[in-house]
Structure formats: structure tokens, C-alpha cells
Enzyme design. Structure first.
Site, PDB file in Angstrom:
ATOM      1  N   ASP A 157      27.506  30.455  91.830  1.00  0.00           N
ATOM      2  CA  ASP A 157      26.249  30.903  92.434  1.00  0.00           C
ATOM      3  C   ASP A 157      26.196  30.495  93.898  1.00  0.00           C
ATOM      4  O   ASP A 157      25.265  30.822  94.617  1.00  0.00           O
ATOM      5  CB  ASP A 157      25.027  30.383  91.671  1.00  0.00           C
ATOM      6  CG  ASP A 157      25.070  28.895  91.402  1.00  0.00           C
ATOM      7  OD1 ASP A 157      25.996  28.228  91.897  1.00  0.00           O
ATOM      8  OD2 ASP A 157      24.180  28.399  90.697  1.00  0.00           O
ATOM      9  N   TYR A 180      25.914  34.443  89.062  1.00  0.00           N
ATOM     10  CA  TYR A 180      25.067  35.443  88.411  1.00  0.00           C
ATOM     11  C   TYR A 180      25.108  36.818  89.075  1.00  0.00           C
ATOM     12  O   TYR A 180      24.423  37.722  88.631  1.00  0.00           O
ATOM     13  CB  TYR A 180      23.627  34.904  88.330  1.00  0.00           C
ATOM     14  CG  TYR A 180      23.608  33.550  87.657  1.00  0.00           C
ATOM     15  CD1 TYR A 180      23.769  33.443  86.281  1.00  0.00           C
ATOM     16  CD2 TYR A 180      23.536  32.374  88.404  1.00  0.00           C
ATOM     17  CE1 TYR A 180      23.823  32.206  85.657  1.00  0.00           C
ATOM     18  CE2 TYR A 180      23.584  31.134  87.791  1.00  0.00           C
ATOM     19  CZ  TYR A 180      23.728  31.051  86.415  1.00  0.00           C
ATOM     20  OH  TYR A 180      23.795  29.828  85.801  1.00  0.00           O
ATOM     21  N   ASP A 221      28.953  24.060  92.403  1.00  0.00           N
ATOM     22  CA  ASP A 221      27.813  24.912  92.063  1.00  0.00           C
ATOM     23  C   ASP A 221      26.702  24.639  93.065  1.00  0.00           C
ATOM     24  O   ASP A 221      26.506  23.509  93.514  1.00  0.00           O
ATOM     25  CB  ASP A 221      27.338  24.592  90.643  1.00  0.00           C
ATOM     26  CG  ASP A 221      26.313  25.582  90.110  1.00  0.00           C
ATOM     27  OD1 ASP A 221      25.175  25.563  90.608  1.00  0.00           O
ATOM     28  OD2 ASP A 221      26.637  26.359  89.198  1.00  0.00           O
ATOM     29  N   ASP A 273      12.166  37.381  79.907  1.00  0.00           N
ATOM     30  CA  ASP A 273      12.062  36.183  80.739  1.00  0.00           C
ATOM     31  C   ASP A 273      12.895  36.420  81.991  1.00  0.00           C
ATOM     32  O   ASP A 273      14.114  36.237  81.982  1.00  0.00           O
ATOM     33  CB  ASP A 273      12.577  34.950  79.993  1.00  0.00           C
ATOM     34  CG  ASP A 273      12.366  33.662  80.789  1.00  0.00           C
ATOM     35  OD1 ASP A 273      12.190  33.744  82.020  1.00  0.00           O
ATOM     36  OD2 ASP A 273      12.403  32.580  80.183  1.00  0.00           O
ATOM     37  N   HIS A 282      23.623  24.470  92.670  1.00  0.00           N
ATOM     38  CA  HIS A 282      22.568  23.605  92.144  1.00  0.00           C
ATOM     39  C   HIS A 282      23.158  22.252  91.775  1.00  0.00           C
ATOM     40  O   HIS A 282      24.222  22.173  91.163  1.00  0.00           O
ATOM     41  CB  HIS A 282      21.916  24.241  90.906  1.00  0.00           C
ATOM     42  CG  HIS A 282      21.266  25.559  91.201  1.00  0.00           C
ATOM     43  ND1 HIS A 282      21.860  26.759  90.905  1.00  0.00           N
ATOM     44  CD2 HIS A 282      20.085  25.848  91.793  1.00  0.00           C
ATOM     45  CE1 HIS A 282      21.061  27.746  91.298  1.00  0.00           C
ATOM     46  NE2 HIS A 282      19.982  27.212  91.843  1.00  0.00           N
ATOM     47  N   HIS A 315      23.911  20.817  84.089  1.00  0.00           N
ATOM     48  CA  HIS A 315      22.510  20.357  84.161  1.00  0.00           C
ATOM     49  C   HIS A 315      22.074  19.631  82.882  1.00  0.00           C
ATOM     50  O   HIS A 315      21.062  18.926  82.881  1.00  0.00           O
ATOM     51  CB  HIS A 315      21.563  21.542  84.374  1.00  0.00           C
ATOM     52  CG  HIS A 315      21.738  22.244  85.677  1.00  0.00           C
ATOM     53  ND1 HIS A 315      21.710  21.595  86.883  1.00  0.00           N
ATOM     54  CD2 HIS A 315      21.948  23.563  85.964  1.00  0.00           C
ATOM     55  CE1 HIS A 315      21.901  22.469  87.866  1.00  0.00           C
ATOM     56  NE2 HIS A 315      22.047  23.662  87.328  1.00  0.00           N
TER      57      HIS A 315
END
Length: 644
Positions: A232, A272, A172, A20, A174, A135
């Protein structure tokens, strides 16, 4: 008190069992690489190391539904095919037979950290965890997140420790929508600063902190700061595609440490790019330990699109926060609902991009940027104090050096010769100690210092310190003079020195390098002066040495002086020398030494609105200076150098 590092090797057990491409970046090496780098730099050894415990199901239930907890518990018995099928029901999530154990450890680590900080066992700390959590929603995994570590930690602090005001900062890249949804029914404000494009860098993040986060946070007056520390947003990350360098996170952490008495609990979220992640984690831990943040690289000019976003947030939030109203952001539409009697229980401040664009990274340039923090080693002595005479009664931290050295007599006399006020033996002796301490800061032996000067020689000593600093290696020197201290008349505007006087008779910019502003009379006015003028000027100028001179009749309370010194550690990479008039209280020397050493500044007390006169003076001054000093801007100039 020290810094806690909470970790458990079992959190590396969960890994992707099928192909994935979207999920493969959330790998165990995120933790092991970061931990190895902490060990290599000797940072892990300096922390109080705590082994994470598993959170109980009752603790998970502070945020998550019983049905969702049972579903995740059931993954322990599933085969690979069943795990893949279940994972497909969520967005960017994978389950592993060890996921339930790992996720409970991640939550438990956050809870242990909060307990240790609130019990006074440590001042701050980092929970190095995976899977991330911000999240995750009440009944759904999302974006690699299983249980919402920070949200559960906030609920735990409320329920078990009785806290009423918790600041949650999510940097972050996101949007941490899980935390937002979980606290939607809580009486709080949610401030979201969306980045409208990729490529945002150090100047953009610092600007968001200075012009949105910190004004609101000081008014909110949190008892605890929780950080969803996602990296990130760091340079090189394939997810975020941003340009914030690792040392930027040291600066952001240092800025947060002036809140809540320094009680900061950071919990790892995303990140990451393994090298960028590990460097950024090290920078954050160094800041938590009190080490000076390395100077920021690159020009401090925010993108125009970042300024547009910052201004939009300020306008949207101005009706709710006096700290934004007093900066002339927007008309006061209604009284603030956040009175002392009805404060929000938690305040979430986040930053996120609205969309992504393709970006490429020059591998060599990235490697060079990531190597830069290594070129700024921490000096052997973090803080030194030069007193007129030894004083055993001063309650200084044990590792603050009481400096007894002095510059050679001939050198001291040569510097003193133009100044009649330095002819007296007492003034000459004090000057020798100032020069010696200044040289040790400039040659990297000492990071910061405090020196006591006779009141009658304060202006002359400052003049010598400026000239000596510029001639002994400082390329850009910022002088913050507070009180009755005039700028040396023959100091040139050559771009190497910036003079900022707080306590002048009127707000004036006699040049782009000669600025004066009256001392505001309220807490809100003082904070606006610091956050909307002093720090933006300092970060724009990017000094390699800061002189903070508290002269006769400086008028600052000890907490105000401490906050100034603490915040000015950032722009100059920690190289700050505070000159204190001997008529000030001995306690002022102690509090300055403590904050320069990395301890938290004392509270300023209740927030009070700035006077209309102070607001007007500050706005007028900013308007004059913005064309030269771009960190002062909160709105975009069409086609200007900061345009995105």
C-alpha cells in the site's frame, strides 16, 4: 538454491459478506491478480512452489493468547449477523466462516518459508498470503489482520531453529504496531521511520534504506531477514497515497539481500490497488530470483520532510548504534547496549505515515508508470566472464557464460593505438574481450560481466572502456576505480561520466564528477564509505552503465569487492562490468561473478568502528557534494528542491 513461492488457493475463500466501504478493499482478488501476473511473466514457474499448510494452534500460541485463538476458531460456526457484530468490536476487521482456516494457512505459509530457507532448501522466498498480519496483537485483530504471520515466524525461527538475531523490515505504509507490541519485552531495538506526509516516492524509500536501515542492519548482523511486504506504499494505492513505483520494491529487496547471507523471507501484508500490487509483487519476486532491478524512474531527490524524519530517527538511534555514531549524527551519550554479548534478538525497522491528505491520481499517468517495468526485459544472459585463458578450475555458477568472443581486430587496435601499454599482444587480446563483453552489455544481450586485464594495462584498458561505453550508447557512466588508477586526464566533466576513486591519498572532490576517497581500514569505515557516499552518489547520478575497476594494489578483501559489486547492480539496472587485475586471486573473479549473478555476498565479518580520520574525511566530502547530489543528504534544506 532458488526462491520459494508459498501459496494456497483456500486463502481466497474469506470475503466480506456485508456492506463496509472501509473493509471491501481487502478482497480475494488481491491474491488471484498477483498470482496471475506472476504466471504471465513466467516467474511462478521459476520458483519452488510450496502449498501452504495450516499452522497448529500451538504455533499460533507462540504469539497469541489461547482465548483469542479460541475466539477466532469459533467464527467458523457463526452466522452473517453474528460475524458482523463481532467484527464491529475491532478496528477495520471483518470475519468470515473461512477466516480461521485462511488465517492459519497464512501463518503456516510464513512458517514453511522460514523452514525452507533455514534448512537450505531455498535461498529466499515469498509467502503470498491473506489475511495480512502485522497489525494483529496478542489478543486482538486489527487492520484486516487476524494472526500476526511475521511475528509468529520470528518466534518460530528463535524457538525451532535457535536463531539469535532476526531483522524484521516492515515497509507497509501503515505502522506494524502488532509486531512492535509483541516484541516489546524482547531485548531489541525498534527503529520506526515515520513519513510525515503522503506522496513519498522512490528517492525517499531508498534514502531511508541507505541512511538508517542498512547501517544499523549491518552492525546488527542478522541471521535471517523477515519482510512484512506491504504494497500500500506503492503508487496508486488508495490507502497509502504514496508514489513508490513497482521497481522500487525490487531495489529495496536487492538491498536486503546483501544481509544474512541472502536469507530473506518476505510475507505479503497490505496492498489494495490490484495492478500496482501485482506489479510490485512481480518486481520483488524478480529480485529474489536474482534478476537485475529495472532502473528507478524520476529524479532521485528526497522530499525535505522525508529527510527530516530520517535525521530524527538517526539522532534517536545514534546512542545505541556505532554505525550511526561514526557518521557524526549525535554525541555518544552512552555506550551501546548492543555489544556482541548482549545483542538484540530481533530488530524491527518500519516506515509509516503520521497522517493522510487528500490526493488524486491521473489515471493515464498511473497506467504509464505501471507499464514502464515491461520496457526493461531481462537480458538473455545474466552474467558473463571474460578470462585471459579458459580455467576449468573456477567454480562458476553453471549458467554464468564464459565469454570467448572478441571485438574485431581492427576495432581493438584502433582503440588501443593511443596507449603504449596496450601494444603487447596479451594486453591487446584482453582488450578485445573487454570490448566485446562491453558491447554485449550495452546492446542488452548480457546484463553484467567480469573481465580480467593484465596489471600493466589496467589503467589503459579502463580508459578505453570508459570512452567506448560513452560512444556506444551509455548516456551516463559511473566509474568506480579502486586502487592505483588515475582518472584519464582529458575526461571531461560534461555530466555523462562520474569518476569515483576509492584508494586515493586523500578525500577530495576535484569537481562534482571527480571524487576521491582513501580506502578505510575498518569494516565500519568501509560500510560508511559505501552506504553514505558510493551508493548515494550512484543513485543520484542514475547511470545506465557502471564500471568497477579493481586495479593494482586495490587493497579490497574479496567480501568487500563483492559487496560493492552487489550493491552497484541497483543504480544501473544491473548493467555492471567489473575489470579485475590479473594479479588478483582467481577466487575474486568467482565471487564477483556470483554476486553479479544475484547470489548473496559473503559476510564482511565483525563490525568495527571507523577511525576518526575516516569519519572526518567522509563528512567533509559529503558536505562538498551534497548541493549537487541530493541522495547524500540526511537533513532537509529549507526551501530546497527536496523540500516536501
Amino acid at each position: 538454491m532458488g526462491t520459494a513461492l508459498v501459496y494456497h488457493e483456500d486463502m481466497t475463500a474469506a470475503r466480506l459478506l456485508w456492506d463496509d466501504p472501509e473493509c471491501e478493499i481487502e478482497c480475494p482478488e488481491r491474491l488471484t491478480t498477483a498470482l496471475e501476473r506472476l504466471q504471465q511473466r513466467g516467474l511462478e514457474q521459476r520458483c519452488l512452489q510450496l502449498a501452504a499448510r495450516e499452522a497448529s494452534e500451538a504455533e499460533l500460541g507462540l504469539v497469541h493468547s489461547p482465548e483469542y485463538v479460541a475466539l477466532v476458531r469459533g467464527t467458523q460456526a457463526l452466522g452473517t449477523g453474528e460475524l458482523q457484530t463481532l467484527s464491529g468490536q475491532y478496528d477495520a476487521v471483518y470475519f468470515h466462516p473461512s477466516t480461521f482456516h485462511c488465517a492459519r494457512l497464512a501463518v503456516g505459509a510464513a512458517l514453511q518459508l522460514v523452514d525452507a530457507v533455514l534448512a537450505g532448501a531455498v535461498r529466499n522466498g515469498l509467502a503470498l498470503v491473506r489475511p495480512p498480519g502485522h497489525h494483529s496483537q496478542r489478543a486482538a485483530a486489527n487492520g484486516f489482520c487476524v494472526f500476526n504471520n511475521v511475528a509468529i515466524a520470528a518466534r518460530h525461527a528463535q524457538r525451532q531453529h535457535g536463531l539469535h538475531r532476526i531483522l524484521i523490515v516492515d515497509w507497509d505504509v501503515h505502522h506494524g504496531q502488532g509486531i512492535q507490541y509483541i516484541f516489546e519485552d524482547d531485548p531489541r531495538a525498534s527503529t520506526d521511520a515515520p513519513w510525515p506526509q503522503v506522496g513519498m516516492g522512490n528517492a525517499d524509500y531508498v534514502a531511508a534504506f541507505l541512511h538508517v536501515l542498512l547501517p544499523v542492519a549491518f552492525e546488527f548482523n542478522p541471521e535471517l531477514v523477515l519482510v512484512s511486504a506491504g504494497f500500500d506504499s506503492a503508487i496508486g494505492d488508495p490507502e497509502g497515497q504514496m508514489q513508490a513505483t513497482p521497481e522500487c520494491f525490487a531495489h529495496l529487496t536487492q538491498l536486503l539481500q546483501v544481509l544474512a547471507g541472502g536469507r530473506v523471507c518476505a510475507v505479503l501484508e497490505g496492498g489494495y490497488h490490484l495492478e500496482s500490487l501485482s506489479q510490485s509483487v512481480c518486481m520483488m519476486v524478480q529480485a529474489l530470483l536474482g534478476d537485475p532491478a529495472p532502473p528507478l524512474s524520476g529524479p532521485m531527490v528526497p522530499h525535505g520532510s522525508a529527510l527530516e524524519s530520517i535525521q530524527s530517527v538517526r539522532v534517536a538511534q545514534a546512542p545505541h548504534w556505532m554505525s550511526l555514531q561514526q557518521q557524526g549524527v549525535a554525541p555518544v551519550l552512552s555506550p551501546s547496549p548492543y555489544s556482541p554479548e548482549g545483542r538484540p534478538s530481533s530488530l524491527l525497522l518500519t516506515g509509516r505515515p503520521e497522517f493522510k491528505a487528500a490526493a488524486t491520481q491521473d489515471v493515464a499517468a498511473l497506467s504509464s508508470l505501471l507499464d514502464q517495468p515491461r520496457l526493461n526485459p531481462t537480458p538473455p544472459v545474466r552474467t558473463a566472464v571474460a578470462l585471459a585463458a579458459p580455467d576449468a578450475a573456477l567454480a562458476l555458477p553453471s549458467d554464468v557464460l564464459c565469454e570467448e568472443g572478441s571485438a574485431p581486430q581492427e576495432e581493438t587496435q584502433a582503440w588501443a593505438r593511443p596507449h603504449e601499454a596496450l601494444a603487447q599482444d596479451r594486453a591487446l587480446t584482453a582488450l578485445g574481450k573487454v570490448l566485446y563483453l562491453l558491447d554485449r552489455i550495452l546492446d542488452g544481450q548480457v546484463s553484467s560481466g567480469v573481465a580480467v586485464t593484465p596489471a600493466c594495462a589496467a589503467a589503459a584498458t579502463l580508459d578505453v572502456a570508459i570512452r567506448c561505453g560513452l560512444s556506444h550508447g551509455a548516456q551516463r557512466l559511473l566509474c568506480l576505480a579502486v586502487g592505483q588508477l588515475d582518472r584519464p586526464p582529458d575526461l571531461t566533466d560534461d555530466g555523462r561520466n562520474l569518476w569515483l576513486n576509492i584508494g586515493g591519498k586523500e578525500a577530495a572532490a576535484l569537481s562534482m564528477f571527480h571524487v576521491s576517497v582513501p580506502l578505510p581500514g575498518t569494516t565500519g569505515g568501509f560500510l560508511s564509505c559505501v552506504l553514505a557516499l558510493v551508493l548515494p552518489l550512484a543513485y543520484s547520478f542514475q547511470p545506465d552503465l557502471v564500471l568497477v575497476a579493481l586495479g593494482p594494489a586495490h587493497g579490497l578483501r574479496d567480501p568487500q569487492a563483492a559487496l560493492l559489486a552487489a550493491l552497484l547492480r541497483g543504480p544501473a539496472g544491473g548493467r555492471v562490468l567489473a575489470l579485475v587485475d590479473e594479479e588478483s586471486t582467481p577466487q575474486l573473479v568467482v565471487v564477483l561473478a556470483r554476486v553479479l549473478h544475484g547470489e548473496a555476498a559473503p559476510s564482511l565479518g565483525p563490525f568495527s568502528m571507523a577511525s576518526p580520520e575516516d569519519v572526518q574525511a567522509l563528512m567533509q566530502l559529503r558536505g562538498q557534494l551534497e548541493p549537487r547530489w541530493k541522495m547524500l543528504q540526511v537533513a532537509s534544506e529549507a526551501g530546497g528542491p527536496g523540500s516536501g
